[in-house]
Design a protein around this motif. Structure first.
Motif, mmCIF file in Angstrom:
data_model
loop_
_atom_site.group_PDB
_atom_site.id
_atom_site.type_symbol
_atom_site.label_atom_id
_atom_site.label_comp_id
_atom_site.label_asym_id
_atom_site.label_seq_id
_atom_site.Cartn_x
_atom_site.Cartn_y
_atom_site.Cartn_z
ATOM 1 N N GLU A 1 -6.621 0.271 9.372
ATOM 2 C CA GLU A 1 -8.055 0.260 8.705
ATOM 3 C C GLU A 1 -7.562 -1.350 7.382
ATOM 4 O O GLU A 1 -8.443 -2.359 7.733
ATOM 5 C CB GLU A 1 -8.032 1.105 7.267
ATOM 6 C CG GLU A 1 -8.757 2.697 8.252
ATOM 7 C CD GLU A 1 -8.486 3.376 7.142
ATOM 8 O OE1 GLU A 1 -8.938 2.997 6.136
ATOM 9 O OE2 GLU A 1 -8.042 4.657 7.732
ATOM 10 N N THR A 2 -6.180 -1.382 7.073
ATOM 11 C CA THR A 2 -5.363 -2.743 6.639
ATOM 12 C C THR A 2 -5.163 -3.298 7.076
ATOM 13 O O THR A 2 -4.940 -4.499 6.400
ATOM 14 C CB THR A 2 -4.651 -1.967 5.566
ATOM 15 O OG1 THR A 2 -3.519 -1.475 6.596
ATOM 16 C CG2 THR A 2 -4.969 -0.467 5.145
ATOM 17 N N GLY A 3 -4.826 -3.439 8.639
ATOM 18 C CA GLY A 3 -4.247 -4.952 9.175
ATOM 19 C C GLY A 3 -2.578 -4.861 8.561
ATOM 20 O O GLY A 3 -2.367 -5.792 8.767
ATOM 21 N N ALA A 4 -1.897 -3.548 7.962
ATOM 22 C CA ALA A 4 -1.330 -3.978 7.871
ATOM 23 C C ALA A 4 0.343 -4.610 8.802
ATOM 24 O O ALA A 4 -0.135 -4.131 10.020
ATOM 25 C CB ALA A 4 -0.354 -2.298 7.507
ATOM 26 N N ILE B 1 1.327 -1.340 0.543
ATOM 27 C CA ILE B 1 -0.014 0.239 -0.037
ATOM 28 C C ILE B 1 1.001 1.002 0.227
ATOM 29 O O ILE B 1 1.960 1.870 0.943
ATOM 30 C CB ILE B 1 -0.955 -0.056 1.285
ATOM 31 C CG1 ILE B 1 -1.808 -1.416 1.234
ATOM 32 C CG2 ILE B 1 -1.641 1.718 1.330
ATOM 33 C CD1 ILE B 1 -3.046 -1.242 2.426
ATOM 34 N N LEU B 2 0.601 1.972 -1.343
ATOM 35 C CA LEU B 2 1.604 3.163 -1.246
ATOM 36 C C LEU B 2 0.319 4.135 -0.624
ATOM 37 O O LEU B 2 -0.175 4.493 -0.659
ATOM 38 C CB LEU B 2 2.309 2.877 -2.126
ATOM 39 C CG LEU B 2 3.075 2.598 -2.893
ATOM 40 C CD1 LEU B 2 2.239 1.064 -3.820
ATOM 41 C CD2 LEU B 2 4.236 3.095 -4.582
ATOM 42 N N VAL C 1 -6.750 -6.389 -1.289
ATOM 43 C CA VAL C 1 -7.742 -7.103 -1.160
ATOM 44 C C VAL C 1 -8.814 -6.345 -0.878
ATOM 45 O O VAL C 1 -9.608 -6.013 -1.664
ATOM 46 C CB VAL C 1 -7.934 -8.688 -0.446
ATOM 47 C CG1 VAL C 1 -9.665 -8.736 -0.581
ATOM 48 C CG2 VAL C 1 -7.176 -10.071 -0.845
ATOM 49 N N SER C 2 -9.211 -5.161 -0.515
ATOM 50 C CA SER C 2 -9.328 -3.858 0.374
ATOM 51 C C SER C 2 -8.377 -3.149 0.452
ATOM 52 O O SER C 2 -7.668 -3.146 1.375
ATOM 53 C CB SER C 2 -10.221 -4.025 1.320
ATOM 54 O OG SER C 2 -9.200 -4.904 2.080
ATOM 55 N N MET C 3 -8.322 -2.174 -0.464
ATOM 56 C CA MET C 3 -7.434 -1.124 -0.639
ATOM 57 C C MET C 3 -8.620 0.052 -0.017
ATOM 58 O O MET C 3 -9.741 0.404 0.533
ATOM 59 C CB MET C 3 -7.590 -0.124 -1.926
ATOM 60 C CG MET C 3 -6.222 -1.445 -2.649
ATOM 61 S SD MET C 3 -4.602 -1.234 -2.229
ATOM 62 C CE MET C 3 -4.298 0.138 -2.562
ATOM 63 N N PRO C 4 -7.328 1.119 1.117
ATOM 64 C CA PRO C 4 -7.646 2.076 2.078
ATOM 65 C C PRO C 4 -8.434 2.833 1.406
ATOM 66 O O PRO C 4 -8.332 3.601 0.296
ATOM 67 C CB PRO C 4 -6.785 2.831 3.076
ATOM 68 C CG PRO C 4 -5.662 1.865 2.316
ATOM 69 C CD PRO C 4 -5.905 0.762 1.722
ATOM 70 N N ILE D 1 -1.230 7.633 9.854
ATOM 71 C CA ILE D 1 -0.575 6.346 10.119
ATOM 72 C C ILE D 1 -0.756 4.642 11.051
ATOM 73 O O ILE D 1 -1.376 3.434 10.305
ATOM 74 C CB ILE D 1 1.242 6.499 10.223
ATOM 75 C CG1 ILE D 1 2.271 7.613 9.214
ATOM 76 C CG2 ILE D 1 1.728 4.741 10.359
ATOM 77 C CD1 ILE D 1 1.832 6.853 7.893
ATOM 78 N N LEU D 2 -1.102 5.396 12.311
ATOM 79 C CA LEU D 2 -1.734 4.506 12.806
ATOM 80 C C LEU D 2 -3.214 4.277 12.338
ATOM 81 O O LEU D 2 -3.458 2.822 12.647
ATOM 82 C CB LEU D 2 -1.783 4.563 14.378
ATOM 83 C CG LEU D 2 -0.555 4.957 14.883
ATOM 84 C CD1 LEU D 2 -0.978 5.975 16.697
ATOM 85 C CD2 LEU D 2 0.129 3.221 15.188
#
Length: 807
Positions: free
Chosen positions: A324-327, A264-265, A414-417, A318-319
């Motif tokens: 949101e993405t589970g990064a 995710i950029l 799969v799900s972009m923020p 960032i947090l």
């Protein structure tokens, strides 16, 4: 090796690529043109320039011949310590160029079994862009990595054997790397790549595997771009974009790719966090279009996209993205402004507390500020590029390195923020008039620049293939394209300094390479003296007298000073967002030494109008020009006579001051000395279509500037060394450090009543007696003609009056 010989060798390889010559003929001709030693050192640079590696089969043919020919030389060290340079700059050029050329000399002495054990999953490493993990204290230094292991966070490690203290410009023993072959990459434990040869070399895969991997990447990219988005269900990695808007030689982007996770950029914009004056109108405008071009490239190359967010608080944003993405990890390239570094450290710590891995890389400079220290040579001479480069040589443990390729794939999540539109960041918003029409101040900027990464490389290629030949002696020419024009691209990270260095490594231009050293120096000084942008480094200069004339400041800003060279430069800056380095010195000298306006005004204006506006570089330059920096300029540019060096025929002035398009060369820089008749024929009306000079007595203005400096030095003897006359700068420890001080300041301080100045710093360019004589002759002719005409008119009036009397 001459540039001509290098280019001839490139043309020979291109002939081989086109099928005009055989591989044996190609290699023999290279030996004939370059000689054995230069062929050995420059082989890979030449084939890279010729783009031969794109064809794996013919590349392998030529490389096999090269390897077989030099097989008897495998493992020999290249001794560069005996190279004698004509100057420090040339020595710097040699050291940097040889260090980089050695990184590209892969003399393969590894066994076939060792080479075959390196799988295609291994990608080109970048050890010199030093990884910064959240627990920095646990990372061993390069010098202490004897049988050490650096954990990359992916289950693999990088082991280093037989490694000693390595200093830039020296030839260490060739270490052997086992385990992972990429920075924080995921590779098989059995992968082994030997680092063979001498000098500060990078470990690199074998040429055969490298060629196969490049072909495989190219094929994979084509398939990927033609097909749908590639989704991976692993925890995503967030790549936080900042001033690293490029795909090539981007260690953070490569690290994100090597996690084998969705990438995710994300670009976050918070103007307040950037710091005072850091985000001017011109830089924000460039940033908008640079982001647009990068987003298009990411979509085109990887079917991915950039997530844009206007952040009230970068840490919270960032947090939020992580949530949101589970990064599972965040990667970024470091920034070095103290306020931004502190912010990034805080964000890294908060992410670590939440179990998110953080990887940070150094790629914005050749030498990160925290990698350079003065322990071995001390602080005396600080501020000069000579002192700084010596510090780099004494303290740097890693080589500068070799640029890395762009990633082959960047899988999407799969799900972009959610992403805002680029326009919502308000980076390129133009002002409106009351009637609703747009004030398009950036029209010429859009027409003058290519904002893409390709634009950076095109500008660099144009310079390398042309202007660099004249750069050493005529880099100051404003009427010729002798400069690179890559500064905006460097500022926004659209090309890395390492790529620039490698691209110009064989072209024998130490002056150009020193510009990269000056860039590193500015950030090093900013890290040591964070208040450079706002406070004089020579504290006693805080009370120096300055003019408060707002009219003079506005005339300077708008290019209406009445001095054509200054006005042309300031108009070019306003219209295009750029001017070359020589012209920056000209306008700065005029503002400070002749108008007596505070250097802070110049700094603020440059920060708002320059496309490459850089806090560290501009602050260092304006402090030095304003006499309060650590390395006072030992020159003052004369606003008229300097033109005879940078614009001898007036072409530059005519380009940006079209009022003088028809004025002869002899008068274009001194229109006030032009005879009225010639001015009328040229359509120039001083005071109407071109302003009068805002000051007329340049010599007196300059003397007043000297008196102001002497007054402040005499009033603060505690900050003047009584033995040398140098200024003293207080350090945080309380010590007073002697710093470089202009000779005329020392002379005038010791002899305040003296009317002479044997150490005058004014540079008058290459003054032309012939031109002065031509101006004098033209005025004499014009005076004579005017006198004859006046006599004729008087006689005519006398005759007419006589006839009237007779009547």
């Amino acid at each position: 090796m001459s540039t001509l010989g290098f280019q001839d060798a490139v043309n020979i390889v291109r002939d081989f690529k086109n099928g005009s010559v055989s591989s044996e003929e190609c290699f023999c001709m290279m030996l004939s043109v370059l000689g054995e030693e230069q062929t050995k050192l420059q082989f890979h640079n030449i084939v890279s320039r010729a783009a031969l590696q794109q064809n794996g089969q013919i590349w392998k043919q030529l490389h096999d011949i090269y390897t077989n020919y030099f097989s008897s030389l495998v493992g020999e060290d290249c001794d560069i310590s005996s190279v004698e340079a004509e100057s420090f700059g040339e020595q710097l050029d040699l050291e940097l160029a040889i260090a980089l050329s050695q990184t590209d000399t892969r003399l393969s002495s590894a066994t076939g079994e060792e080479l075959s054990s390196a799988t295609d999953s291994a990608s080109k490493p970048s050890p010199t862009h030093r990884t910064t993990v959240t627990d920095r204290d646990n990372v061993p230094t390069y010098a202490s990595r004897t049988k050490a292991s650096v954990n990359c966070g992916t289950g693999s490690s990088l082991s280093v054997n037989n490694t000693e203290n390595i200093k830039f410009g020296q030839s260490p023993k060739p270490p052997v790397f086992h385990g992972a072959v990429s920075v924080c990459g995921s590779t098989q434990e059995n992968d082994t790549i030997r680092r063979i040869g001498s000098g500060n070399q990078e470990e690199n895969p074998s040429e055969d595997n490298n060629a196969k991997r490049k072909n495989k990447k190219k094929k994979g990219q084509q398939q990927h771009c033609q097909g749908p988005m590639r989704h991976i269900s692993n925890k995503p990695v967030i790549y936080w974009l900042r001033r690293d808007l490029r795909l090539h030689d981007n260690p953070a982007l490569v690290a994100a790719h090597e996690t084998n996770s969705p990438v995710i950029l994300a670009f976050l914009w918070n103007e307040t966090e950037e710091g005072p004056l850091a985000a001017g109108g011109a830089t924000k405008y460039w940033l908008h279009f640079a982001l647009r071009e990068l987003d298009n490239a990411v979509q085109r190359e990887y079917s991915n996209r950039i997530v844009f967010r206007k952040a009230a608080d970068s840490q919270k944003e960032i947090l939020s993205l992580v949530s949101e993405t589970g990064a599972g990890s965040v990667v970024m390239n470091n920034l070095y402004e103290p306020c931004l570094k502190a912010r990034d450290d805080k964000i890294s710590a908060s992410l670590q507390l939440k179990g998110v891995e953080v990887k940070r890389f150094d790629s914005y400079l050749l030498h990160a500020p925290d990698s350079v220290n003065t322990e071995s040579i001390g602080m005396r001479g600080i501020g000069s590029v000579t002192h700084f480069m010596e510090c780099c040589r004494q303290s740097s443990k890693d080589s500068i390195g070799f640029p890395v390729d762009k990633p082959s794939v960047l899988p999407t999540s799969v799900s972009m923020p959610h992403s805002q539109s680029l326009g919502e960041l308000d980076l390129a918003r133009l002002p409106q008039r009351r009637d609703g029409t747009i004030i398009d101040w950036a029209k010429v900027i859009r027409e003058s620049w290519d904002f893409s990464e390709d634009g950076a490389w095109n500008a660099l290629d144009l310079f390398v293939n042309g202007g660099i030949r004249n750069y050493e002696k005529e880099s100051g020419r404003s009427d010729m394209p002798n400069t690179s024009r890559i500064s905006p691209y460097l500022h926004f990270g659209q090309v890395s300094p390492r790529s620039v260095l490698r691209h110009a490594q064989g072209l024998r231009s130490p002056k150009f390479l020193r510009k990269l050293a000056w860039r590193d120096l500015s950030y090093w000084l900013l890290s040591k003296f964070p208040e450079i942008p706002s406070k004089p480094m020579r504290v006693h200069y805080q009370k120096q007298r300055w003019s408060q004339s707002k009219a003079h400041l506005k005339a300077w800003q708008k290019g209406n000073t009445g001095y054509p060279l200054v006005d042309a430069a300031m108009r070019q800056l306003w219209l295009t967002g750029w001017m070359n380095n020589y012209m920056r010195h000209v306008v700065a000298s005029f503002l400070i030494s002749y108008l007596h306006l505070h250097w802070e005004h110049g700094y603020a204006w440059f920060q708002d109008t320059l496309l490459d506006a850089d806090v560290a570089i501009n602050a260092m330059m304006w402090q030095n020009g304003g006499m309060s920096g650590l390395d006072q300029w030992n020159f003052v540019m004369h606003p008229v006579d300097a033109a005879l060096t940078c614009d001898p025929k007036g072409d530059y002035v005519r380009q940006w001051c079209p009022e003088f398009s028809a004025l002869p060369d002899d008068f274009v820089h001194k229109p006030w000395k032009c005879p009225p008749s010639i001015l009328r024929r040229a359509g120039v009306e001083i005071g109407k279509n071109y302003p009068h000079r805002i000051i007329t007595d340049l010599e007196e203005a300059r003397e007043q500037s000297l008196r102001d400096v002497v007054t402040i030095r005499l009033a603060n003897p505690q900050f003047v060394d009584p033995h040398t006359g140098n200024d003293l700068v207080p350090l945080p420890s309380g010590l007073l450090l002697p710093v470089i001080t202009r000779k005329e300041f020392k002379y005038k301080t010791a002899h305040p009543q003296a009317k002479d100045n044997p150490h005058t710093a004014v540079l008058r360019g290459y003054r032309s007696r012939k031109r002065d004589e031509a101006i004098a002759f033209a005025n004499q002719v014009d005076f004579t003609a005017s006198t004859v005409n006046e006599c004729a008119l008087r006689h005519k009036r006398y005759e007419e009056s006589g006839r009237f009397v007779d009547l």
